[in-house]
Design an enzyme around this catalytic site. Structure first.
Site, PDB file in Angstrom:
ATOM      1  N   ALA A  20       0.827  -1.209   0.000  1.00 11.83           N
ATOM      2  CA  ALA A  20       0.000   0.000   0.000  1.00 11.83           C
ATOM      3  C   ALA A  20       0.861   1.257   0.000  1.00 11.83           C
ATOM      4  CB  ALA A  20      -0.917   0.000   1.219  1.00 11.83           C
ATOM      5  N   ARG A  26      -3.036   8.004 -10.255  1.00 15.34           N
ATOM      6  CA  ARG A  26      -4.198   8.049 -11.143  1.00 15.34           C
ATOM      7  C   ARG A  26      -5.495   8.433 -10.425  1.00 15.34           C
ATOM      8  NH1 ARG A  26      -2.423   2.242 -13.501  1.00 15.34           N
ATOM      9  NH2 ARG A  26      -1.364   2.249 -11.479  1.00 15.34           N
ATOM     10  N   GLY A  97       8.214   0.686  -7.059  1.00 12.92           N
ATOM     11  CA  GLY A  97       7.560  -0.487  -7.624  1.00 12.92           C
ATOM     12  C   GLY A  97       7.201  -1.563  -6.611  1.00 12.92           C
ATOM     13  N   ASN A 188      -3.439 -10.573 -14.155  1.00 13.98           N
ATOM     14  CA  ASN A 188      -2.891 -10.713 -12.809  1.00 13.98           C
ATOM     15  C   ASN A 188      -3.695  -9.845 -11.846  1.00 13.98           C
ATOM     16  OD1 ASN A 188      -1.225 -10.804 -10.535  1.00 13.98           O
ATOM     17  ND2 ASN A 188       0.233  -9.311 -11.367  1.00 13.98           N
ATOM     18  N   ASN A 246      -7.441   1.870  -9.499  1.00 11.81           N
ATOM     19  CA  ASN A 246      -6.411   2.858  -9.798  1.00 11.81           C
ATOM     20  C   ASN A 246      -6.996   4.242 -10.060  1.00 11.81           C
ATOM     21  OD1 ASN A 246      -4.350   0.929  -9.631  1.00 11.81           O
ATOM     22  ND2 ASN A 246      -4.626   0.336 -11.766  1.00 11.81           N
ATOM     23  N   ARG A 351     -31.815  15.557  13.510  1.00 14.16           N
ATOM     24  CA  ARG A 351     -30.382  15.852  13.634  1.00 14.16           C
ATOM     25  C   ARG A 351     -29.772  15.164  14.855  1.00 14.16           C
ATOM     26  NH1 ARG A 351     -30.476  22.008  13.583  1.00 14.16           N
ATOM     27  NH2 ARG A 351     -28.286  21.657  14.095  1.00 14.16           N
TER      28      ARG A 351
HETATM   29  C1  UD1 Z   1      -0.144  -4.241 -10.566  1.00 14.71           C
HETATM   30  C2  UD1 Z   1       0.592  -5.403 -11.235  1.00 14.71           C
HETATM   31  C3  UD1 Z   1      -0.243  -5.887 -12.405  1.00 14.71           C
HETATM   32  C4  UD1 Z   1      -1.611  -6.294 -11.921  1.00 14.71           C
HETATM   33  C5  UD1 Z   1      -2.286  -5.167 -11.138  1.00 14.71           C
HETATM   34  C6  UD1 Z   1      -3.542  -5.675 -10.462  1.00 14.71           C
HETATM   35  C7  UD1 Z   1       2.967  -4.964 -10.924  1.00 14.71           C
HETATM   36  C8  UD1 Z   1       4.224  -4.570 -11.566  1.00 14.71           C
HETATM   37  N1  UD1 Z   1       1.896  -4.959 -11.699  1.00 14.71           N
HETATM   38  O1  UD1 Z   1      -0.256  -3.179 -11.503  1.00 14.71           O
HETATM   39  O2  UD1 Z   1       0.401  -7.000 -13.029  1.00 14.71           O
HETATM   40  O3  UD1 Z   1      -2.426  -6.667 -13.022  1.00 14.71           O
HETATM   41  O4  UD1 Z   1      -1.415  -4.678 -10.105  1.00 14.71           O
HETATM   42  O5  UD1 Z   1      -4.266  -4.623  -9.890  1.00 14.71           O
HETATM   43  O6  UD1 Z   1       2.939  -5.273  -9.741  1.00 14.71           O
HETATM   44  N2  UD1 Z   1       2.986  -0.414  -4.479  1.00 14.71           N
HETATM   45  C9  UD1 Z   1       3.863  -0.240  -3.446  1.00 14.71           C
HETATM   46  N3  UD1 Z   1       5.057   0.367  -3.703  1.00 14.71           N
HETATM   47  C10 UD1 Z   1       5.379   0.817  -4.926  1.00 14.71           C
HETATM   48  C11 UD1 Z   1       4.475   0.634  -5.985  1.00 14.71           C
HETATM   49  C12 UD1 Z   1       3.286   0.011  -5.724  1.00 14.71           C
HETATM   50  O7  UD1 Z   1       3.591  -0.626  -2.309  1.00 14.71           O
HETATM   51  O8  UD1 Z   1       6.476   1.358  -5.058  1.00 14.71           O
HETATM   52  C13 UD1 Z   1       1.717  -1.062  -4.212  1.00 14.71           C
HETATM   53  C14 UD1 Z   1       0.538  -0.158  -4.517  1.00 14.71           C
HETATM   54  O9  UD1 Z   1       0.173   0.602  -3.393  1.00 14.71           O
HETATM   55  C15 UD1 Z   1      -0.542  -1.154  -4.927  1.00 14.71           C
HETATM   56  C16 UD1 Z   1       0.259  -2.320  -5.498  1.00 14.71           C
HETATM   57  O10 UD1 Z   1       1.580  -2.176  -5.047  1.00 14.71           O
HETATM   58  O11 UD1 Z   1      -1.284  -1.598  -3.818  1.00 14.71           O
HETATM   59  C17 UD1 Z   1       0.240  -2.359  -7.012  1.00 14.71           C
HETATM   60  O12 UD1 Z   1       0.725  -1.133  -7.497  1.00 14.71           O
HETATM   61  P1  UD1 Z   1      -0.011  -0.361  -8.664  1.00 14.71           P
HETATM   62  O13 UD1 Z   1       0.796   0.830  -9.018  1.00 14.71           O
HETATM   63  O14 UD1 Z   1      -1.420  -0.161  -8.343  1.00 14.71           O
HETATM   64  O15 UD1 Z   1       0.176  -1.443  -9.824  1.00 14.71           O
HETATM   65  P2  UD1 Z   1      -0.701  -1.681 -11.096  1.00 14.71           P
HETATM   66  O16 UD1 Z   1      -0.267  -0.786 -12.167  1.00 14.71           O
HETATM   67  O17 UD1 Z   1      -2.120  -1.664 -10.751  1.00 14.71           O
HETATM   68 CA    CA Z   2      -3.324  -1.244  -8.843  1.00 16.45          CA
END
Ligand code: UD1
Ligand code: CA
Length: 467
Positions: A20, A26, A97, A188, A246, A351
């Protein structure tokens, strides 16, 4: 499957990691993504509640962007959400990431043999699916199991590439997918089960990808496979479970689905919902059997409704407690109690701090604030009752106003049992009307009325002959 269990290396122990720390760019919001409310609860509450119900030996949450806000929200609400398992917060300094998020969480993960890694932005996953996935993982003796979903529009998700025999070969992120790969509609969900020893070595081999130089957790699969491990997919029974939130468009879609689930739960328990498409309930709303919810009704917060009630049409109740056999039509009720067999509305505004009934009536265009309306008492039309104590069997005539505010302070109005307040009366608080007293219509009452007295406080009518 025995979910929790012995701690430490080599045991049966299993932990859950929730990612998280992403920026949630977005969403275009100052509020961290996982704190956006859905059905009255922050998005992350849903996955946390399921994680807790799976009885892991530990739950870790990776926080980063506005991480203190996320941590404080979870810490202060965990008890109210019924989360009893210990939660470890892991700080990710830079949002580089999902792979980097897991890398930073290795000190937490290495306490377990098996780890379920999921995302804070996936509120539609169900307990049943994760439970079945854990069983599947154990039975298959697979080293990685990925929760997948078949969706109509795979846009934005990582695509699942399978071998002819169904093994998962790779997950290709949208930005790197060829046209053929992009056409794959098995995606995924962002939830995985890893054997921790394999995850540890795989995640350390990740390299930055794409323009943003992110470490993709999904790339772990290839490293696992290079080391002779296997990856299997577990297809979620309903595609919606794979949804990740997102954008605010997806937030609204998730809200609609969760709302539908709450309504179905209520209908199955014996509540009639005349039009589920225009009825909205928060996660913890309770409604008794044989109550009927009419169209356009919104039930928020900790609202609890008894049996045999008719709520709506067009009612908005927030943190309201409604007893058995009540009706609430085209009205708003906030942080108040409506006791048994009382009727509210149409067009009433109740209220905070009000308690009305049993058998009370608050009718059209009446506003009641921080008051007690006793057994059988009626405020049937066009009145304002504020900061008042009204005993039982009182009739408040149409157009009565409790003048509770002198410009600086609020004052109390007290009305005894069986009193009758004539129409269009002003009760200038602080003031007390005794038991069984009668106030003549049109009076402005500035002094207490003793029990049983008749008070008339208006100028006498004068009739004059006209020339
Ligand atoms: C990610 C997956 C994708 C999948 C999708 C499902 C990867 C590379 N891709 O994409 O294959 O289909 O989720 O919803 O994982 N987060 C962190 N630290 C970071 C970046 C992200 O904790 O530095 C967490 C975010 O808070 C989130 C999760 O990882 O809960 C996924 O990140 P997000 O940026 O939403 O990935 P997606 O583009 O949705
Ligand atoms: Ca996501």
């Amino acid at each position: 499957m025995r979910a929790s269990g012995k701690k430490g290396k080599g045991g049966q122990s299993f932990g859950i990691l929730i990612l998280a720390a992403g920026k949630g760019t977005r969403m275009r919001s100052d509020l961290p993504k996982v704190l956006h409310p859905i059905c009255g609860r922050p998005m992350i509450h849903y996955i946390l509640r399921i994680a807790n119900a799976l009885k892991p030996a530990g739950i870790g949450v990776v926080v980063g962007h506005k991480g203190d806000e996320v941590r404080k929200c979870i810490q202060s609400s965990a008890k109210a959400w019924g989360i009893s398992r210990p939660i470890t917060f892991i700080k990710q300094q830079e949002p580089t990431g999902s792979g980097a998020a897991v890398l930073g969480a290795l000190p937490f993960l290495k306490k377990f043999q098996t780890a379920l890694v999921t995302c804070g932005d996936a509120p539609l996953i169900t307990f049943d699916t994760l439970f079945a996935m854990l069983n599947h993982h154990r039975v298959q003796k697979g080293q990685v199991t990925i929760l997948t979903a078949r969706v109509r529009d795979p846009k934005g998700y990582g695509r699942i590439l399978r071998s002819p025999v169904g093994e998962v070969l790779r997950i290709v992120e949208e930005a790197h997918a060829s046209a053929k790969e992009a056409a794959i509609n098995e995606v995924n969900s962002g939830t995985y089960i890893f054997e921790v020893s394999l995850l540890m070595s795989a995640v350390k081999k990740l390299t930055p990808q794409g323009a943003k130089k992110e470490f993709y957790l999904t790339d772990c699969l290839e490293h696992v496979r290079h080391e002779g491990g296997r990856a299997g997919g577990f297809l979620s029974p309903k595609s919606e479970e794979g949804y990740g939130i997102n954008t605010r468009v997806q937030l609204a879609q998730a809200q609609r689905i969760l709302n539908r689930r709450m309504l179905e739960r209520l209908m199955i328990s014996g509540v009639t919902v005349e039009d589920p498409a225009t009825t909205y309930v928060d996660a913890d709303v309770e409604i008794g059997q044989d109550s009927v919810i009419l169209p356009g009704t919104i039930l928020r917060g900790k609202t609890k409704i008894g049996k045999d009630c008719v709520i709506g049409p067009y009612a908005m109740l927030e943190d309201a407690a409604v007893g058995n056999g009540c009706t609430v039509a085209i009205s708003s009720v906030r942080d108040s109690k409506i006791l048994e067999k009382s009727a509210v509305g149409p067009f009433a505004n109740i209220r905070p701090g009000t308690s009305a009934g049993p058998r009370a009536k608050i009718g059209n265009f009446s506003e009641v604030k921080a008051s007690r309306i006793g057994y059988g008492s009626k405020v049937s039309h066009l009145s304002y009752v504020g900061d008042s104590e009204i005993a039982e069997d009182v009739n408040i005539g149409a157009g009565t106003i409790t003048c509770n505010y002198d410009g600086k302070n609020k004052h109390k109005t007290v009305i005894g049992a069986k009193a009758f307040i004539g129409s269009n009366t002003n009760l200038v608080a602080p003031v007390r009307v005794g038991r069984g007293a009668v106030v003549g219509a049109g009076s402005t009452i500035t002094e207490d009325v003793p029990d049983g007295n008749l008070a008339i406080a208006r100028s006498r009518q004068v009739n004059k002959a006209r020339r």
